[in-house]
Write a protein that holds these residues in place. Structure first.
Motif, PDB file in Angstrom:
ATOM      1  N   VAL A  36      -5.189  -2.345  -3.910  1.00 37.87           N
ATOM      2  CA  VAL A  36      -5.181  -2.386  -2.522  1.00 37.87           C
ATOM      3  C   VAL A  36      -4.481  -3.560  -1.756  1.00 37.87           C
ATOM      4  CG1 VAL A  36      -7.464  -3.901  -2.678  1.00 37.87           C
ATOM      5  CG2 VAL A  36      -6.983  -2.399  -0.682  1.00 37.87           C
TER       6      VAL A  36
ATOM      7  N   GLU B 258      -7.001  -1.731   3.763  1.00 36.28           N
ATOM      8  CA  GLU B 258      -6.185  -2.855   3.417  1.00 36.28           C
ATOM      9  C   GLU B 258      -7.138  -4.053   3.459  1.00 36.28           C
ATOM     10  OE1 GLU B 258      -2.239  -3.327   5.269  1.00 36.28           O
ATOM     11  OE2 GLU B 258      -1.920  -1.093   4.881  1.00 36.28           O
TER      12      GLU B 258
ATOM     13  N   ALA C  93     -11.365   1.081  -2.278  1.00 39.90           N
ATOM     14  CA  ALA C  93      -9.928   1.429  -1.837  1.00 39.90           C
ATOM     15  C   ALA C  93      -9.599   2.998  -2.669  1.00 39.90           C
ATOM     16  CB  ALA C  93      -8.942   0.489  -2.482  1.00 39.90           C
TER      17      ALA C  93
ATOM     18  N   ARG D 137      -4.355   2.495   8.824  1.00 35.29           N
ATOM     19  CA  ARG D 137      -5.150   1.941   7.916  1.00 35.29           C
ATOM     20  C   ARG D 137      -6.602   1.053   8.303  1.00 35.29           C
ATOM     21  NH1 ARG D 137      -3.469   4.371   3.428  1.00 35.29           N
ATOM     22  NH2 ARG D 137      -4.127   2.393   1.818  1.00 35.29           N
TER      23      ARG D 137
END
Length: 328
Positions: free
Chosen positions: A66, A38, A32, A101
């Protein structure tokens, strides 16, 4: 199939696989720092609310480092099935893609991981608490053979496939059969709705055992008995999550049946068994998994970054990470 049940249709997914104590959370936090990820947790225990200590769930610092999905989201005594988890996981994956993400599936529960990655279609039959209690009592009194015989009367194929070694699966199969009036349907695999690549963390088994043993001891120092007392006070002593490794032994300490030393010895034995079961889901011979020595943190991050770059060109470099995902 409802819209919520359909697999996500855009974007990639990176998977990080490995048994308990292999170092998955640490690897996710390290990644991260470099990539816009994620975590989607595939852990049947960590998803329970109020059970952070006994499940060695991510710490507040790790959660801050994260974003995590499916950690501490379900009440300990709430009914929950594989179909429920799949629906929630697919929703989490879609939400990651919507925010540009990269979803990182961090998986210790092999059934959850492969259900998502292989696009399993599972019966959406809700749990029947009364039936489960009846069957658990029957298995305790008369043995798992009685459940096999009961299932074999209506679904001999499932009874033969599951056998006496997995009481939980026997109970779930009976539950499905009695709810639908038909045998458990064969497992269907399909398109998961995304491209994926997987990295597995490997450690010598003796080292995994040693790390898990140290963690078991730290649970008591961190307040496992107090957490167990709160769970017993709020939810009673019969909800299924309490039967998981760590809690069932701590509950016997709380009840005065065992000493902490006795509970620790049993927890270590059961955790070793759990590690072996998890390793059976993630096989070293599986060509879909890129195995990396977890003792080399730099190599782990490099492998994850490289696999991310194969999924999304440009994502494997820090400079191109944000723009690469934004272009998806």
């Amino acid at each position: 199939m409802s819209a919520a049940d359909r697999p996500a249709r855009r974007g990639p997914l990176l998977a990080l696989l490995g048994p308990t104590a292999s170092g998955k959370t640490e690897a996710a936090v390290a990644l991260a720092r470099e990539l816009p990820i994620e975590v989607v947790a595939a852990d049947s225990r960590q998803l329970r609310r109020g059970m952070r200590i006994g499940t060695a769930a991510p710490t507040d610092a790790e959660l801050d480092a994260v974003p995590h999905h499916l950690v501490g989201t379900v009440e300990p005594d709430a009914p929950w099935t594989l179909a429920d988890w799949l629906q929630a996981a697919r929703s989490a994956v879609a939400s990651c893609h919507q925010r540009a993400r990269l979803p990182l599936l961090v998986a210790g529960t092999g059934q959850y991981a492969w259900a998502l990655l292989e696009g399993w279609r599972v019966p959406a039959v809700p749990p029947d608490p009364a039936l489960r209690s009846e069957l658990e009592g029957l298995a305790a009194r008369a043995g798992a053979e009685t459940l096999v015989a009961r299932l074999a009367r209506v679904d001999p194929a499932s009874a033969a496939r599951i056998g006496v070694r997995n009481v939980r699966r026997l109970i779930r199969a009976i539950e499905i059969v009695e709810a639908t009036g038909a045998p458990v349907p064969p497992l269907e695999r399909g398109d998961p709705g995304f491209a994926w690549r997987a990295v597995g963390l490997s450690r010598p088994r003796a080292e995994l055992y040693a790390r898990a043993d140290g963690r078991a001891a730290s649970l008591y120092a961190d307040g496992l008995l107090e957490e167990t007392r709160r769970l017993l006070h709020r939810h009673g002593s019969s909800f299924p999550a309490l039967a998981s490794v760590g809690y069932r032994e701590a509950a016997r300490v709380v009840d005065g049946e065992w000493s902490v030393e006795e509970a620790l010895a049993r927890t270590r034995t059961e955790t070793h068994r759990l590690i072996r079961q998890q390793e059976s889901w993630f096989r070293a011979s599986d060509p879909r998994i890129r195995w990396v020595d977890a003792r080399d943190g730099g190599a782990v991050t490099h492998a994850l970054r490289e696999e991310a770059g194969r999924l999304v060109p440009g994502l494997g470099t820090a400079r191109g990470a944000a723009s690469a995902m934004a272009m998806r």
